[in-house]
Scaffold this motif. Structure first.
Motif, PDB file in Angstrom:
ATOM      1  N   SER A   1      23.872  34.647  60.689  1.00  0.00           N
ATOM      2  CA  SER A   1      23.195  33.501  61.294  1.00  0.00           C
ATOM      3  C   SER A   1      21.787  33.297  60.743  1.00  0.00           C
ATOM      4  N   ALA A   2      21.363  34.128  59.808  1.00  0.00           N
ATOM      5  CA  ALA A   2      20.032  34.024  59.204  1.00  0.00           C
ATOM      6  C   ALA A   2      20.048  34.728  57.857  1.00  0.00           C
ATOM      7  N   ASP A   3      18.995  34.496  57.087  1.00  0.00           N
ATOM      8  CA  ASP A   3      18.794  35.257  55.855  1.00  0.00           C
ATOM      9  C   ASP A   3      18.177  36.593  56.218  1.00  0.00           C
ATOM     10  N   GLY A   4      18.550  37.638  55.515  1.00  0.00           N
ATOM     11  CA  GLY A   4      17.920  38.955  55.648  1.00  0.00           C
ATOM     12  C   GLY A   4      17.170  39.249  54.367  1.00  0.00           C
ATOM     13  N   ILE A   5      15.852  39.382  54.462  1.00  0.00           N
ATOM     14  CA  ILE A   5      15.021  39.552  53.273  1.00  0.00           C
ATOM     15  C   ILE A   5      14.161  40.805  53.439  1.00  0.00           C
ATOM     16  N   ALA A   6      14.116  41.627  52.423  1.00  0.00           N
ATOM     17  CA  ALA A   6      13.260  42.821  52.454  1.00  0.00           C
ATOM     18  C   ALA A   6      11.799  42.370  52.405  1.00  0.00           C
ATOM     19  N   VAL A   7      11.052  42.665  53.467  1.00  0.00           N
ATOM     20  CA  VAL A   7       9.630  42.314  53.534  1.00  0.00           C
ATOM     21  C   VAL A   7       8.816  43.342  52.762  1.00  0.00           C
ATOM     22  N   THR A   8       9.306  44.551  52.769  1.00  0.00           N
ATOM     23  CA  THR A   8       8.713  45.649  52.003  1.00  0.00           C
ATOM     24  C   THR A   8       9.853  46.257  51.189  1.00  0.00           C
ATOM     25  N   GLU A   9       9.548  47.191  50.346  1.00  0.00           N
ATOM     26  CA  GLU A   9      10.630  47.950  49.732  1.00  0.00           C
ATOM     27  C   GLU A   9      11.390  48.580  50.888  1.00  0.00           C
ATOM     28  N   ALA A  10      12.707  48.488  50.857  1.00  0.00           N
ATOM     29  CA  ALA A  10      13.495  48.936  52.005  1.00  0.00           C
ATOM     30  C   ALA A  10      14.688  49.774  51.577  1.00  0.00           C
ATOM     31  N   VAL A  11      15.057  50.687  52.455  1.00  0.00           N
ATOM     32  CA  VAL A  11      16.275  51.480  52.293  1.00  0.00           C
ATOM     33  C   VAL A  11      17.132  51.178  53.516  1.00  0.00           C
ATOM     34  N   LEU A  12      18.340  50.687  53.267  1.00  0.00           N
ATOM     35  CA  LEU A  12      19.252  50.314  54.336  1.00  0.00           C
ATOM     36  C   LEU A  12      20.543  51.102  54.210  1.00  0.00           C
ATOM     37  N   ILE A  13      21.134  51.378  55.356  1.00  0.00           N
ATOM     38  CA  ILE A  13      22.450  52.001  55.382  1.00  0.00           C
ATOM     39  C   ILE A  13      23.457  50.870  55.583  1.00  0.00           C
ATOM     40  N   HIS A  14      24.362  50.742  54.628  1.00  0.00           N
ATOM     41  CA  HIS A  14      25.400  49.713  54.657  1.00  0.00           C
ATOM     42  C   HIS A  14      26.624  50.279  55.372  1.00  0.00           C
ATOM     43  N   ILE A  15      27.083  49.558  56.400  1.00  0.00           N
ATOM     44  CA  ILE A  15      28.278  49.939  57.148  1.00  0.00           C
ATOM     45  C   ILE A  15      29.271  48.775  57.036  1.00  0.00           C
ATOM     46  N   PRO A  16      30.434  48.971  56.463  1.00  0.00           N
ATOM     47  CA  PRO A  16      31.404  47.881  56.366  1.00  0.00           C
ATOM     48  C   PRO A  16      31.772  47.360  57.764  1.00  0.00           C
ATOM     49  N   ALA A  17      31.857  46.050  57.895  1.00  0.00           N
ATOM     50  CA  ALA A  17      32.150  45.428  59.188  1.00  0.00           C
ATOM     51  C   ALA A  17      33.473  45.920  59.771  1.00  0.00           C
ATOM     52  N   SER A  18      34.457  46.132  58.921  1.00  0.00           N
ATOM     53  CA  SER A  18      35.766  46.587  59.409  1.00  0.00           C
ATOM     54  C   SER A  18      35.658  47.967  60.065  1.00  0.00           C
ATOM     55  N   ILE A  19      34.822  48.832  59.510  1.00  0.00           N
ATOM     56  CA  ILE A  19      34.627  50.168  60.069  1.00  0.00           C
ATOM     57  C   ILE A  19      33.851  50.076  61.383  1.00  0.00           C
ATOM     58  N   PHE A  20      32.839  49.221  61.419  1.00  0.00           N
ATOM     59  CA  PHE A  20      32.048  49.015  62.628  1.00  0.00           C
ATOM     60  C   PHE A  20      32.937  48.481  63.757  1.00  0.00           C
ATOM     61  N   SER A  21      33.778  47.507  63.450  1.00  0.00           N
ATOM     62  CA  SER A  21      34.694  46.944  64.447  1.00  0.00           C
ATOM     63  C   SER A  21      35.642  48.004  64.992  1.00  0.00           C
ATOM     64  N   LYS A  22      36.160  48.833  64.098  1.00  0.00           N
ATOM     65  CA  LYS A  22      37.077  49.894  64.523  1.00  0.00           C
ATOM     66  C   LYS A  22      36.375  50.889  65.448  1.00  0.00           C
ATOM     67  N   LEU A  23      35.118  51.203  65.141  1.00  0.00           N
ATOM     68  CA  LEU A  23      34.353  52.083  66.027  1.00  0.00           C
ATOM     69  C   LEU A  23      34.252  51.492  67.432  1.00  0.00           C
ATOM     70  N   MET A  24      33.987  50.200  67.497  1.00  0.00           N
ATOM     71  CA  MET A  24      33.853  49.542  68.798  1.00  0.00           C
ATOM     72  C   MET A  24      35.177  49.560  69.571  1.00  0.00           C
ATOM     73  N   GLU A  25      36.277  49.421  68.855  1.00  0.00           N
ATOM     74  CA  GLU A  25      37.589  49.447  69.498  1.00  0.00           C
ATOM     75  C   GLU A  25      37.978  50.855  69.933  1.00  0.00           C
ATOM     76  N   ASP A  26      37.709  51.841  69.086  1.00  0.00           N
ATOM     77  CA  ASP A  26      38.147  53.217  69.340  1.00  0.00           C
ATOM     78  C   ASP A  26      37.243  53.995  70.279  1.00  0.00           C
ATOM     79  N   HIS A  27      35.999  53.568  70.431  1.00  0.00           N
ATOM     80  CA  HIS A  27      35.024  54.305  71.243  1.00  0.00           C
ATOM     81  C   HIS A  27      34.343  53.356  72.225  1.00  0.00           C
ATOM     82  N   PRO A  28      34.921  53.187  73.406  1.00  0.00           N
ATOM     83  CA  PRO A  28      34.389  52.236  74.385  1.00  0.00           C
ATOM     84  C   PRO A  28      32.903  52.467  74.734  1.00  0.00           C
ATOM     85  N   SER A  29      32.453  53.697  74.709  1.00  0.00           N
ATOM     86  CA  SER A  29      31.031  53.947  75.031  1.00  0.00           C
ATOM     87  C   SER A  29      30.111  53.439  73.932  1.00  0.00           C
ATOM     88  N   PHE A  30      30.636  53.284  72.735  1.00  0.00           N
ATOM     89  CA  PHE A  30      29.870  52.772  71.602  1.00  0.00           C
ATOM     90  C   PHE A  30      29.605  51.293  71.825  1.00  0.00           C
TER      91      PHE A  30
END
Length: 119
Positions: free
Chosen positions: A90-119
Motif C-alpha cells: 500500500s506504499a513505497d518502502g525506501i531505505a532512509v539510511t543504509e539498512a539491513v532487512l530480514i526478508h520473509i516470504p509471504a507464503s511462509i508468513f501466512s503458513k505461520l499465521m495458520e499453523d500457530h494461532p498465538s502468532f
C-alpha cells in the motif's frame, strides 16, 4: 538471525522449532540509502523485519506529492497484513539510511499465521 527474530514480540510467541523452521526460509538483505525495497501496487510477496537502519513508508497524492506515512526502525516488522491477504503493497518502502532487512516470504508468513494461532 534466530536471536534477532526471537527478540521481536511478534516472533517471541513461536516455539524454538517453529522459529528455526522459519529461519530456513529467510534471508538477510542490505539496502543502500535511497534504495526502494518495494513499491506501492506491487504484489506483496514479502514481509520484512528491520534489523538495522530505517525504512520510510511513502504514498503519493493524486498530484504526485510524496507523503511519509511511517518510519520503520530496528526490530519492527512490516507488510505482514498485505502479505497475508495476498494483496499489494500500500506504499513505497525506501531505505532512509543504509539498512539491513530480514526478508520473509509471504507464503511462509501466512503458513505461520495458520499453523500457530498465538502468532
Amino acid at each position: 538471525m534466530e536471536e534477532f527474530l526471537a527478540r521481536i514480540p511478534l516472533f517471541s510467541t513461536l516455539s524454538k522449532e517453529a522459529l528455526h523452521s522459519l529461519i530456513q526460509h529467510c534471508s538477510e538483505q542490505r539496502y543502500p540509502k535511497g534504495r526502494f525495497v518495494f513499491r506501492e501496487g506491487e504484489a506483496a510477496e514479502s514481509v520484512w523485519a528491520v534489523k538495522e537502519g530505517w525504512l520510510q513508508l511513502v504514498r503519493h497524492t493524486s498530484s504526485g506529492k510524496p507523503i511519509t506515512l511511517f518510519i520503520m526502525t530496528p526490530d519492527e516488522v512490516l507488510c505482514g497484513l498485505s502479505a497475508f491477504d495476498h494483496s499489494v503493497y500500500s506504499a513505497d518502502g525506501i531505505a532512509v539510511t543504509e539498512a539491513v532487512l530480514i526478508h520473509i516470504p509471504a507464503s511462509i508468513f501466512s503458513k505461520l499465521m495458520e499453523d500457530h494461532p498465538s502468532f
